[in-house]
Design a protein around this motif. Structure first.
Motif, mmCIF file in Angstrom:
data_model
loop_
_atom_site.group_PDB
_atom_site.id
_atom_site.type_symbol
_atom_site.label_atom_id
_atom_site.label_comp_id
_atom_site.label_asym_id
_atom_site.label_seq_id
_atom_site.Cartn_x
_atom_site.Cartn_y
_atom_site.Cartn_z
ATOM 1 N N VAL A 1 0.838 -1.203 0.000
ATOM 2 C CA VAL A 1 0.000 0.000 0.000
ATOM 3 C C VAL A 1 0.872 1.252 0.000
ATOM 4 C CG1 VAL A 1 -1.772 1.256 1.307
ATOM 5 C CG2 VAL A 1 -1.791 -1.252 1.266
ATOM 6 N N SER A 2 0.709 2.097 -1.045
ATOM 7 C CA SER A 2 1.559 3.288 -1.097
ATOM 8 C C SER A 2 0.975 4.448 -0.291
ATOM 9 C CB SER A 2 1.814 3.711 -2.538
ATOM 10 O OG SER A 2 0.606 3.873 -3.226
ATOM 11 N N ALA A 3 -0.334 4.470 -0.107
ATOM 12 C CA ALA A 3 -0.936 5.531 0.716
ATOM 13 C C ALA A 3 -2.358 5.168 1.099
ATOM 14 C CB ALA A 3 -0.956 6.859 -0.050
ATOM 15 N N VAL A 4 -2.794 5.699 2.216
ATOM 16 C CA VAL A 4 -4.200 5.614 2.598
ATOM 17 C C VAL A 4 -4.741 7.044 2.592
ATOM 18 C CG1 VAL A 4 -5.866 4.947 4.376
ATOM 19 C CG2 VAL A 4 -3.769 3.589 4.069
ATOM 20 N N ILE A 5 -5.645 7.300 1.639
ATOM 21 C CA ILE A 5 -6.266 8.618 1.555
ATOM 22 C C ILE A 5 -7.589 8.508 2.296
ATOM 23 C CG2 ILE A 5 -7.210 10.361 -0.024
ATOM 24 C CD1 ILE A 5 -5.458 9.052 -2.260
ATOM 25 N N THR A 6 -7.829 9.389 3.250
ATOM 26 C CA THR A 6 -9.074 9.244 4.005
ATOM 27 C C THR A 6 -9.836 10.549 4.104
ATOM 28 O OG1 THR A 6 -10.074 8.372 6.032
ATOM 29 C CG2 THR A 6 -8.018 9.601 6.311
ATOM 30 N N GLN A 7 -11.165 10.416 4.090
ATOM 31 C CA GLN A 7 -12.036 11.570 4.339
ATOM 32 C C GLN A 7 -12.357 11.643 5.831
ATOM 33 O OE1 GLN A 7 -15.281 11.877 1.089
ATOM 34 N NE2 GLN A 7 -14.691 9.745 1.108
ATOM 35 N N ASN A 8 -11.888 10.654 6.588
ATOM 36 C CA ASN A 8 -12.230 10.600 8.005
ATOM 37 C C ASN A 8 -11.306 11.474 8.843
ATOM 38 O OD1 ASN A 8 -14.148 8.821 7.224
ATOM 39 N ND2 ASN A 8 -13.074 6.994 7.938
ATOM 40 N N ILE A 9 -11.841 11.828 9.989
ATOM 41 C CA ILE A 9 -11.116 12.733 10.872
ATOM 42 C C ILE A 9 -10.807 12.033 12.191
ATOM 43 C CG2 ILE A 9 -12.122 14.821 9.883
ATOM 44 C CD1 ILE A 9 -14.134 14.611 12.355
ATOM 45 N N ASP A 10 -10.995 10.702 12.213
ATOM 46 C CA ASP A 10 -10.959 9.980 13.488
ATOM 47 C C ASP A 10 -9.603 9.388 13.862
ATOM 48 O OD1 ASP A 10 -10.779 7.659 11.842
ATOM 49 O OD2 ASP A 10 -12.958 7.414 11.862
ATOM 50 N N GLY A 11 -8.645 9.443 12.951
ATOM 51 C CA GLY A 11 -7.295 8.968 13.273
ATOM 52 C C GLY A 11 -7.151 7.452 13.408
#
Ligand code: NAD
Ligand code: ZN
Length: 247
Positions: free
Chosen positions: A94-104
Motif C-alpha cells: 500500500v503506497s498511501a491511505v487517503i481518508t475523508q475521516n477525521i478519526d485517526g
C-alpha cells in the motif's frame, strides 16, 4: 464469492495499492457515518463553513457537537477493516491511505502518519482561521466548557475552528496534491465505505481510473462511480477486507 476472489486477485497482481476511505470504514468502530440510517445527518444537518463564519450561534453549536463527538471518538478503536488495510500496508503493498475521516483510526491501526493523507483534516487540534496558530482542544474546552465562551486566537484575535474541513471550506492544498499524485501512480485504487458524493474528494478515484488504475469500490450501497469501476462489492467492510487479506 466470485467477487471476493476477483478482489483478492486484483490485490495479488498489484504493486501499488491506494486505499481511499470514508466514514463507512469506521461505523464498525461505533462512529456513525453521515448518510446511513441512524447516521449523524438524521440528528444534525452539517454546519456549512459560511454559516460558521457568519454566526456566533453556529460556532457555538459546532463546538457543542465537537465536544459531544469527542466522547464517541475517545472510545473508538480500529476494526477488522482498518486492520486488514494495515496488514497489506505492512506487506509493502500500500503506497498511501487517503481518508475523508477525521478519526485517526488508520494511524491507530499502525499506518505511519506520513502515509495517511487526511483530506478533511483532523479533529485533534484547533486552529486560527486567519493566522494558522494552533490551539489545544483542552484550552478551548476550558473556556467553552464553563459558559460557552467562543475561543479566539491568542496571537491575532481571529476565529478559531477545529482542524477539520467543513462543507464549503477550502480543501487543504498539500493533501489534495499528494492524494492526486498517489492516485495517478497507483495500479489499484480501492474505495472503502464512501458514498462518493462529497466533492472534490470524489474526483480522486476518477483521476486514478483516467491514469490506468483498476478501481474497486467496497460499499454497502451503490455509488455514482460504480459504472467506471472494475469491480464493485456491495458488502460489509470488516468481514470482506478480513476475508480477502486472509485468503
Ligand atoms: P458517507 O456517510 O457519505 O458514506 C458512508 C458510506 O459507507 C455509505 O454509503 C454507507 O452505506 C457505507 N457504509 C457504512 N457502514 C458500512 C459498512 N459497515 N460496510 C459497508 N458499507 C458501509 O461518508 P463519506 O463518503 O465519508 O462522506 C461524508 C463526510 O463525512 C466525509 O467528508 C467525512 O469527513 C465525514 N465523516 C467522517 C467520520 C469519521 O471520521 N469517522 C464520520 C462521519 C462523517
Ligand atoms: Zn490568529
Amino acid at each position: 464469492m466470485e467477487d471476493l476472489e476477483q478482489f483478492a486477485e486484483l490485490i495479488e497482481n498489484s504493486k501499488k495499492v491506494v486505499f481511499f476511505t470514508g466514514a463507512g470504514i469506521s461505523t464498525e468502530s461505533g462512529i456513525p457515518d453521515f448518510r446511513s440510517p441512524g447516521g449523524l445527518w438524521e440528528k444534525n444537518q452539517p454546519i456549512d463553513f459560511s454559516d460558521f463564519m457568519a454566526s456566533e450561534e453556529a460556532r457555538r453549536e459546532s463546538w457543542r457537537r465537537k465536544f459531544a463527538m469527542e466522547v464517541v471518538l475517545a472510545g473508538a478503536v480500529p476494526n477488522d477493516g482498518h486492520n486488514a488495510i494495515t496488514k497489506l500496508y505492512n506487506l509493502g503493498k500500500v503506497s498511501a491511505v487517503i481518508t475523508q475521516n477525521i478519526d485517526g483510526l488508520h494511524q491507530a491501526s499502525g499506518v505511519a502518519e506520513s502515509d495517511v493523507i487526511e483530506l478533511h483534516g483532523n479533529t485533534t487540534y484547533a486552529k486560527c482561521l486567519d493566522c494558522g496558530t494552533r490551539m489545544s482542544l483542552a484550552e478551548v474546552k476550558q473556556t467553552f466548557g464553563k459558559d460557552e465562551t467562543l475561543p479566539t486566537c491568542t496571537s491575532c484575535g481571529g476565529i478559531v475552528k477545529t482542524g477539520t474541513i467543513s462543507f464549503g471550506q477550502p480543501m487543504p492544498i498539500n493533501e489534495m496534491i499528494r492524494a492526486e499524485k498517489h492516485a495517478i501512480e497507483c495500479d489499484l485504487f480501492v474505495v472503502v465505505g464512501s458514498s462518493l458524493v462529497v466533492y472534490p474528494a470524489a474526483d480522486i478515484p476518477v483521476r486514478a481510473c483516467q491514469h490506468g488504475a483498476e478501481l474497486v469500490i467496497l460499499n454497502r450501497e451503490v455509488t455514482p462511480l460504480d459504472p467506471i469501476a472494475t469491480l464493485t462489492l456491495n458488502r460489509e467492510i470488516g468481514e470482506t477486507l478480513h476475508h480477502v487479506t486472509n485468503s
